[in-house]
Enzyme design. Structure first.
Site, short mmCIF file in Angstrom:
data_model
loop_
_atom_site.label_atom_id
_atom_site.label_comp_id
_atom_site.label_asym_id
_atom_site.label_seq_id
_atom_site.Cartn_x
_atom_site.Cartn_y
_atom_site.Cartn_z
N THR A 35 1.48 0.96 15.44
CA THR A 35 1.37 2.41 14.72
C THR A 35 2.31 3.49 15.67
OG1 THR A 35 -0.71 2.61 16.04
CG2 THR A 35 -0.92 2.25 13.79
N ASP A 57 1.22 -14.93 27.14
CA ASP A 57 2.60 -15.63 27.90
C ASP A 57 3.57 -14.39 28.09
OD1 ASP A 57 1.61 -18.07 27.52
OD2 ASP A 57 2.66 -18.72 26.04
N LEU A 76 -4.76 1.63 25.87
CA LEU A 76 -4.93 2.46 24.94
C LEU A 76 -4.44 1.82 23.43
CD1 LEU A 76 -4.30 4.42 27.12
CD2 LEU A 76 -3.46 6.08 25.63
N THR A 95 -7.15 -7.55 18.84
CA THR A 95 -6.60 -6.54 19.97
C THR A 95 -7.67 -6.06 20.88
OG1 THR A 95 -4.82 -5.69 18.52
CG2 THR A 95 -5.51 -4.25 20.17
N ASN A 102 -6.69 -9.91 28.12
CA ASN A 102 -5.44 -10.06 28.59
C ASN A 102 -4.91 -8.83 29.43
OD1 ASN A 102 -5.19 -12.34 27.46
ND2 ASN A 102 -3.77 -11.72 25.81
N TYR A 148 -12.83 -2.07 13.70
CA TYR A 148 -12.59 -1.17 14.81
C TYR A 148 -13.60 -0.96 15.65
CZ TYR A 148 -10.75 3.26 17.04
OH TYR A 148 -10.45 4.15 18.12
N LYS A 152 -14.23 -2.45 19.58
CA LYS A 152 -14.19 -1.47 20.79
C LYS A 152 -15.56 -1.81 21.47
CE LYS A 152 -10.35 1.06 20.71
NZ LYS A 152 -9.69 1.23 21.83
N TYR A 162 -15.98 -7.74 33.70
CA TYR A 162 -14.92 -8.01 34.84
C TYR A 162 -15.37 -7.29 35.89
CZ TYR A 162 -11.21 -10.88 32.76
OH TYR A 162 -10.43 -11.99 32.41
N THR A 178 -9.20 13.33 18.19
CA THR A 178 -8.29 14.16 18.89
C THR A 178 -7.07 14.39 18.05
OG1 THR A 178 -9.04 12.92 20.98
CG2 THR A 178 -6.64 13.84 21.23
#
Ligand code: UDP
Length: 310
Positions: A35, A57, A76, A95, A102, A148, A152, A162, A178
């Site tokens: 996008t 990788d 983002l 993602t 990642n 989505y 998230k 983490y 936004t």
């Protein structure tokens, strides 16, 4: 500081890159250009890597600490418009999950601060209004927005893991609707649709009866909030949005007013699981980051209208 921005060629990313460069930071962008648009960054002195954050990788090759050093990683990367993420549901889930892990790994090996841009969508169809960060949400895990929302929600969980496992410095912000320069005219979201429809004299497309609400934040305000969060030691999650709540019908009136056009409207079915109301409680952002938005809807719409005209 040297900051890696995943998803830096998208709407918010393009604005964030400009703000970071303006204050003297060094910027590297990775973007799959699903996008995002390379042209959004054409005039900027930064390093650009075309690639997917799910490609571990590639990330290890490009961003090895032997070759360069990052002080910050801002993630983002994710399609954010419903038509865009619904067109690639599996990629969106990967993602948010694999891609987030990642990018966290990059932050871990570089000992960099990590910022996740999460979303008001994690509140789903909210039963608490306005939405506070303590509210845990009402998401349909198998609905048309689940790819989505759940991606998230997982992102937030793995960022938290983490932080607790490795002591990584992490920040989670939940971004509400936004708008501003560098939105893609065909992204399918309501402000871009309405402004572009007004521009070409097409009817404004209201989904449902237009009584649903959103709270629209101008991108310059949002960027100030992202930087305040990144520069702080806060972990969040912290809502970033403009609490000026409007119905979609009120948005139509605002677009008519700033465009000076007497636009007609057409009504279309409301998409499944479209939240009825959405408005951030920004008490935390005000108190912890000394941040609040300053641009009212009329002023912001005027700026984007002029940008789209150009
Ligand atoms: N919407 C609309 N007309 C459009 C596009 C969207 O009425 O052309 C509505 C949509 O149903 C939702 C609101 O506007 O209630 C905001 O939609 P958008 O896709 O911008 O973002 P969302 O907050 O739903 O992710």
């Amino acid at each position: 500081m040297h900051i890696l921005i995943a998803g830096g060629a998208g709407f918010i990313g393009a604005n964030l890159c400009r703000a970071l460069l303006k204050r003297g930071d060094e910027v590297t962008v990775i973007d799959s250009l699903y996008t995002g648009k390379r042209a959004n960054l054409d005039d900027l002195p930064l390093r650009f890597v075309e690639g997917d954050i799910c490609d571990r990788d590639l990330l290890q090759r490009q961003f090895s600490p032997d070759r360069l050093h990052f002080d910050g990683v801002m993630n983002l990367a994710c399609p954010a418009s419903p038509p865009a993420y619904q067109a690639k549901p599996i990629e969106t889930l990967l993602t948010g999950s694999l891609g987030t892990v990642n990018t966290l790994e990059i932050a871990r090996v570089h000992k960099a601060r990590y910022l996740l841009t999460s979303t008001s969508e994690i509140y789903g169809e909210p039963a608490v209004h306005p939405q506070t960060e303590e509210y845990r949400g009402n998401v349909n895990p198998v609905g048309p927005r689940s790819m989505y929302d759940e991606a998230k929600r997982f992102s937030e969980a793995v960022v938290t893991a983490y932080a607790t496992t490795y002591g990584l410095s992490t920040a989670i912000v939940r971004i509400f609707n936004t708008y501003g320069p560098f939105m893609q005219p065909d992204d399918g979201r309501v402000i871009t649709n309405f402004l572009n429809q007004a521009l070409v004299g097409a009817p404004l497309t209201i989904y449902g009866d237009g009584s649903q609400t959103r709270s629209f934040c101008y991108v310059d305000d949002l960027i100030a909030g992202l930087l305040a969060m990144f520069d702080s030691h806060e972990n969040g999650p912290i809502n970033l949005g403009n609490p000026q709540e409007v119905t979609i019908r009120e948005l139509v009136s605002a677009v008519k007013s700033i465009s000076g056009k007497d636009c007609t409207v057409t009504y279309h079915p409301l998409p499944g699981d479209d939240p009825t109301r959405r408005c951030p409680d920004i008490t935390k952002a005000k108190t912890l980051l000394n941040w609040q938005p300053h641009t009212d809807l009329h002023t912001g719409l005027q700026a984007v209208w002029e940008w789209f005209q150009r």
